[in-house]
Scaffold this motif. Structure first.
Motif, PDB file in Angstrom:
ATOM      1  N   THR A 304     105.452   3.159  19.835  1.00 43.04           N
ATOM      2  CA  THR A 304     104.734   4.357  19.389  1.00 43.04           C
ATOM      3  C   THR A 304     105.022   5.554  20.288  1.00 43.04           C
ATOM      4  O   THR A 304     105.222   6.683  19.807  1.00 43.04           O
ATOM      5  N   ILE A 305     105.070   5.303  21.593  1.00 41.08           N
ATOM      6  CA  ILE A 305     105.337   6.409  22.527  1.00 41.08           C
ATOM      7  C   ILE A 305     106.830   6.540  22.817  1.00 41.08           C
ATOM      8  O   ILE A 305     107.241   7.395  23.611  1.00 41.08           O
ATOM      9  N   ALA A 306     107.632   5.675  22.175  1.00 41.16           N
ATOM     10  CA  ALA A 306     109.105   5.727  22.290  1.00 41.16           C
ATOM     11  C   ALA A 306     109.579   5.624  23.735  1.00 41.16           C
ATOM     12  O   ALA A 306     110.563   6.260  24.128  1.00 41.16           O
ATOM     13  N   TYR A 307     108.886   4.767  24.524  1.00 41.69           N
ATOM     14  CA  TYR A 307     109.290   4.600  25.926  1.00 41.69           C
ATOM     15  C   TYR A 307     110.324   3.474  26.009  1.00 41.69           C
ATOM     16  O   TYR A 307     110.040   2.333  25.637  1.00 41.69           O
ATOM     17  N   SER A 308     111.513   3.801  26.497  1.00 46.74           N
ATOM     18  CA  SER A 308     112.612   2.834  26.600  1.00 46.74           C
ATOM     19  C   SER A 308     112.759   2.064  25.291  1.00 46.74           C
ATOM     20  O   SER A 308     112.942   0.839  25.279  1.00 46.74           O
ATOM     21  N   TRP A 309     112.696   2.810  24.181  1.00 41.34           N
ATOM     22  CA  TRP A 309     112.624   2.145  22.885  1.00 41.34           C
ATOM     23  C   TRP A 309     113.841   1.279  22.556  1.00 41.34           C
ATOM     24  O   TRP A 309     113.686   0.254  21.859  1.00 41.34           O
ATOM     25  N   PRO A 310     115.061   1.607  23.021  1.00 46.48           N
ATOM     26  CA  PRO A 310     116.173   0.689  22.713  1.00 46.48           C
ATOM     27  C   PRO A 310     115.964  -0.703  23.318  1.00 46.48           C
ATOM     28  O   PRO A 310     116.275  -1.717  22.687  1.00 46.48           O
ATOM     29  N   ILE A 311     115.443  -0.745  24.552  1.00 45.65           N
ATOM     30  CA  ILE A 311     115.177  -2.030  25.211  1.00 45.65           C
ATOM     31  C   ILE A 311     114.058  -2.762  24.490  1.00 45.65           C
ATOM     32  O   ILE A 311     114.154  -3.966  24.194  1.00 45.65           O
ATOM     33  N   VAL A 312     112.984  -2.029  24.219  1.00 42.50           N
ATOM     34  CA  VAL A 312     111.822  -2.623  23.558  1.00 42.50           C
ATOM     35  C   VAL A 312     112.190  -3.157  22.180  1.00 42.50           C
ATOM     36  O   VAL A 312     111.853  -4.293  21.817  1.00 42.50           O
ATOM     37  N   LEU A 313     112.904  -2.359  21.408  1.00 44.60           N
ATOM     38  CA  LEU A 313     113.293  -2.778  20.058  1.00 44.60           C
ATOM     39  C   LEU A 313     114.223  -3.987  20.100  1.00 44.60           C
ATOM     40  O   LEU A 313     114.088  -4.917  19.297  1.00 44.60           O
ATOM     41  N   SER A 314     115.143  -3.991  21.051  1.00 43.83           N
ATOM     42  CA  SER A 314     116.077  -5.118  21.175  1.00 43.83           C
ATOM     43  C   SER A 314     115.337  -6.411  21.502  1.00 43.83           C
ATOM     44  O   SER A 314     115.589  -7.462  20.890  1.00 43.83           O
ATOM     45  N   LEU A 315     114.423  -6.344  22.461  1.00 45.76           N
ATOM     46  CA  LEU A 315     113.650  -7.531  22.835  1.00 45.76           C
ATOM     47  C   LEU A 315     112.744  -7.985  21.693  1.00 45.76           C
ATOM     48  O   LEU A 315     112.560  -9.192  21.466  1.00 45.76           O
ATOM     49  N   PHE A 316     112.169  -7.013  20.997  1.00 44.31           N
ATOM     50  CA  PHE A 316     111.326  -7.334  19.840  1.00 44.31           C
ATOM     51  C   PHE A 316     112.128  -8.108  18.792  1.00 44.31           C
ATOM     52  O   PHE A 316     111.673  -9.135  18.272  1.00 44.31           O
ATOM     53  N   LEU A 317     113.322  -7.646  18.498  1.00 48.26           N
ATOM     54  CA  LEU A 317     114.152  -8.292  17.483  1.00 48.26           C
ATOM     55  C   LEU A 317     114.648  -9.663  17.932  1.00 48.26           C
ATOM     56  O   LEU A 317     114.771 -10.588  17.122  1.00 48.26           O
ATOM     57  N   VAL A 318     114.917  -9.809  19.236  1.00 46.61           N
ATOM     58  CA  VAL A 318     115.325 -11.113  19.766  1.00 46.61           C
ATOM     59  C   VAL A 318     114.216 -12.129  19.580  1.00 46.61           C
ATOM     60  O   VAL A 318     114.428 -13.236  19.063  1.00 46.61           O
TER      61      VAL A 318
END
Length: 370
Positions: A304-318
């Motif tokens: 939501t706050i787009a903090y380090s979103w590439p890392i967060v999104l990648s880990l979420f998808l993993v």
């Protein structure tokens, strides 16, 4: 910025914990191939405890009577019913000589306690191998007794089976109920496979009479109104005496609750026993639930706050991919593959429901079994 860094690191730890659970614990069941033992044809007592279940008994008892098995009796326990349950049981007994009725009158000391009625039924049974199900349950196959009893041996005196719920089209609640049932089964099958059995479900459970009396029955938790299945198994099961059975012909199906209030009340009763589990089980189950909650809270917060979103999104998808893999293989084994379509929504809904149940149970005790 420091707070956001802490949240990110916490998210990384939570994802790691989730991956460990799914791959190294639940994967034990997901990737397991069932090894079918040779049939031994032990004489079996099927035990069913009924309280105000007249209509369900009329529907489901024939599926027990018609089991393809050489020697079994059916012990039907009337637990102080005030409907026509006893009449229904007596009508079945008149037609089939392998049916035994145990009529339990309510007494003040054990009023509303299913364990008292089950104890009398177990004592009345004539065979050493006991197979349990509920009055609203139906075996999916005429080979149910054969499939479950085949796993008894000199070493294995407890058999954990799967008890699912019938499907209702276009019902989100039904999918939620079956998703919760699958997740519970994945956990108790996986932990049992790892040598840490902690529960079973009374809809489909087997153990020997010797195991029951060796533990003095339900005496250690007789004052707890629930737990005739999970608390007893938590007490007596270990890595040596417990086997799991997830062959398709060993399943039972039950009638699911048709409204959220009824299901919520049922689950309050079911989870009220968890605080009495052994410490190691409470820790492992609690850590999984906590990591589940934090996974979704931190994912939503950080994205939501787009903090380090590439890392967060990648880990979420993993993590989501691994979950789909494990639950996919598991639900295929359990014939519940359709729950995958709404997996994230079902998981979030279940987390919220479980949290509400936890708070409710802290405030007030749930009702007894009927």
């Amino acid at each position: 910025m420091i707070i956001l860094d802490v949240l990110l690191y916490a998210f990384i730890v939570v994802v790691f914990i989730q991956v460990v659970y799914y791959l190294f614990i639940f994967g034990n069941f997901a990737f397991l191939k069932q090894k079918k033992p040779s049939s031994k044809n032990f004489a079996v007592s099927v035990i069913i405890c009924a309280k105000n279940e007249a209509e369900n008994l009329k529907t489901f008892i024939p599926s027990i009577i018609n089991q393809d098995y050489p020697e079994f009796e059916i012990v039907l326990i009337n637990d102080g019913s005030y409907d026509e349950t006893l009449d229904v049981l007596e009508n079945f007994a008149k037609k089939h000589n392998n049916i035994k009725i145990v009529d339990v009158k309510s007494i003040e000391a054990f009023w509303g306690n299913k364990k008292y009625a089950l104890t009398l039924g177990i004592k009345a049974s004539k065979h050493d191998y006991l197979l349990f199900t509920d009055a609203d349950c139906e075996p999916v196959s005429k080979h149910w007794i054969k499939e479950m009893s085949a796993y008894f041996s000199n070493e294995k005196s407890i058999i954990l089976g799967y008890g699912g719920y019938s499907k209702i089209k276009y019902s989100f609640l039904n999918k939620l109920i079956r998703f919760e049932t699958v997740m519970t089964a994945v956990q108790y099958f996986s932990f049992a496979k790892l040598g840490m059995p902690y529960m079973g479900v009374g809809r489909n459970l087997a153990y020997t009479k010797n195991e029951f009396f060796k533990a003095n029955g339900f005496i250690k938790h007789i004052k707890v109104r629930s737990g005739d299945d999970d608390l007893f198994i938590n007490q007596v099961a270990n890595s040596k005496n417990t086997a799991i059975n997830f062959s398709n012909n060993s399943f039972t199906t039950s009638i699911p609750k048709s409204n959220f209030k009824a299901w919520y009340k049922q689950k309050r009763r079911h989870v009220s026993t968890a605080h009495l589990y052994k410490s190691k089980h409470k820790f492992l189950l609690g850590l999984f639930y906590l990591s589940n909650v934090l996974f979704w809270v931190l994912t939503i917060t950080l994205l939501t706050i787009a903090y380090s979103w590439p890392i967060v999104l990648s880990l979420f998808l993993v993590r989501l991919s691994i979950q789909y893999l494990i639950i996919g293989f598991s639900s295929k084994k359990l014939k519940e593959i359709d729950i995958l379509l709404l997996l994230p929504i079902l998981e979030i809904s279940l987390i919220i429901s479980q949290f509400a149940i936890f708070i409710n149970n802290l405030i007030s005790k749930p009702d007894f079994w009927k």
